[in-house]
Write an enzyme that holds these catalytic residues in place. Structure first.
Site, short mmCIF file in Angstrom:
data_model
loop_
_atom_site.label_atom_id
_atom_site.label_comp_id
_atom_site.label_asym_id
_atom_site.label_seq_id
_atom_site.Cartn_x
_atom_site.Cartn_y
_atom_site.Cartn_z
N TYR A 155 0.83 -1.20 0.00
CA TYR A 155 0.00 0.00 0.00
C TYR A 155 0.87 1.26 0.00
O TYR A 155 0.59 2.22 -0.73
CB TYR A 155 -0.92 0.00 1.22
CG TYR A 155 -1.76 1.24 1.38
CD1 TYR A 155 -2.89 1.46 0.59
CD2 TYR A 155 -1.43 2.22 2.32
CE1 TYR A 155 -3.67 2.60 0.73
CE2 TYR A 155 -2.20 3.36 2.47
CZ TYR A 155 -3.32 3.54 1.68
OH TYR A 155 -4.08 4.67 1.83
N LYS A 159 0.88 4.37 -2.75
CA LYS A 159 0.63 5.78 -2.40
C LYS A 159 1.80 6.67 -2.81
O LYS A 159 1.59 7.85 -3.15
CB LYS A 159 0.33 5.90 -0.91
CG LYS A 159 -0.98 5.25 -0.48
CD LYS A 159 -2.20 5.95 -1.07
CE LYS A 159 -2.87 5.24 -2.19
NZ LYS A 159 -4.09 5.92 -2.68
#
Length: 263
Positions: A155, A159
């Site tokens: 993740y 990002k």
């Protein structure tokens, strides 16, 4: 007033921002993954112009969503809000995990295929500071095969890529007059953030609105990273500013999707 499309807007911050923008007179198009979620979104936000369908874990459905956008009147803003956080690998588009399909492949595909709006916004996170620009095992496929997949680290990579999109596309589209930014909405009490989140969700809504409109302190600001709690652009991770790393990321995504960033 403006025409605005927000991905991942059947609930959470996307839906909340949509309601704020509609109350200001904007024509807002929502996005949902399924027919049921689209129906729920229409009930929750009856003032929306329409709800577009598309499962962003699928390259083909994401391309179809871009086609749906192309049939509409040109957007003033496309806000890439949809995102996934924790969970298992869940191999999806081209064998990449769902978190990469939704957070990275989908916004790239939509950027390549949908008509270029006046403003583009990519949703990042403070977690991007833990991400890596290395493309040696893009999507964590090899580490997954070795039993070393980490949803939190994956993740963080996605990002960081979203933050890099803000800078890379600001450069690529400068000659076409588009304004491109990225935003960290903060840790707020949504379905993703959870009830224990401590950041101000009203400030997140405000940032969403001004970036979608190009108003307030966001007026005329291009190629910036915005952060909940700061009245003006913030500093992203140093690696995100690396133009060679940005170009390598876009090249990698072109290889995976078969789509080049339009000139």
């Amino acid at each position: 007033m403006g025409r605005i499309f927000i991905t991942g807007s059947s609930d959470g911050l996307g839906l909340r921002a949509a309601k704020q923008l509609i109350s200001k007179g904007h024509k807002v198009y929502l996005h949902a993954r399924t027919v049921q979620r689209a129906q729920d979104a229409r009930k929750a936000c009856p003032g929306a112009a329409d709800v577009l369908l598309g499962d962003l874990t699928s390259i083909e459905e994401t391309k179809a969503l871009a086609s749906s956008l192309s049939r509409l009147e040109p957007m003033d803003c496309i806000f890439h809000n949809a995102g996934m956080y924790l969970g298992p690998y869940r191999a999806q588009a081209e064998g990449y995990p769902a978190v990469f399909a939704v957070n990275v492949l989908a916004p790239y595909i939509l950027t390549c295929l949908a008509p270029l709006p006046k403003r583009l916004v990519y949703t990042s996170s403070s977690v991007h500071f833990g991400g890596s620009t290395s493309l040696d095992d893009f999507g964590w496929r090899e580490r997954h095969k070795a039993g070393r997949f980490s949803d939190r680290s994956a993740y963080a990579d996605t990002k960081l890529y979203n933050t890099m999109f803000g800078y890379a596309f600001a450069r690529r589209f400068a000659s076409r007059g588009a304004i491109v930014n990225s935003i960290d909405p903060g840790w707020v009490p949504t379905k993703m953030g959870g009830a224990a989140a401590t950041d101000d969700i009203l400030e997140s809504e405000r940032l969403y609105v001004i970036l979608a409109e190009g108003s307030g302190e966001a007026e005329g600001k291009n190629g910036c990273y915005w952060e909940n709690g700061m009245r003006g652009p913030a500093q992203a991770k140093k690696d995100a500013y690396d133009e060679q790393a940005q170009d390598a990321l876009l090249k990698k995504l072109e290889e995976i999707t078969g789509l080049a960033v339009p000139e």
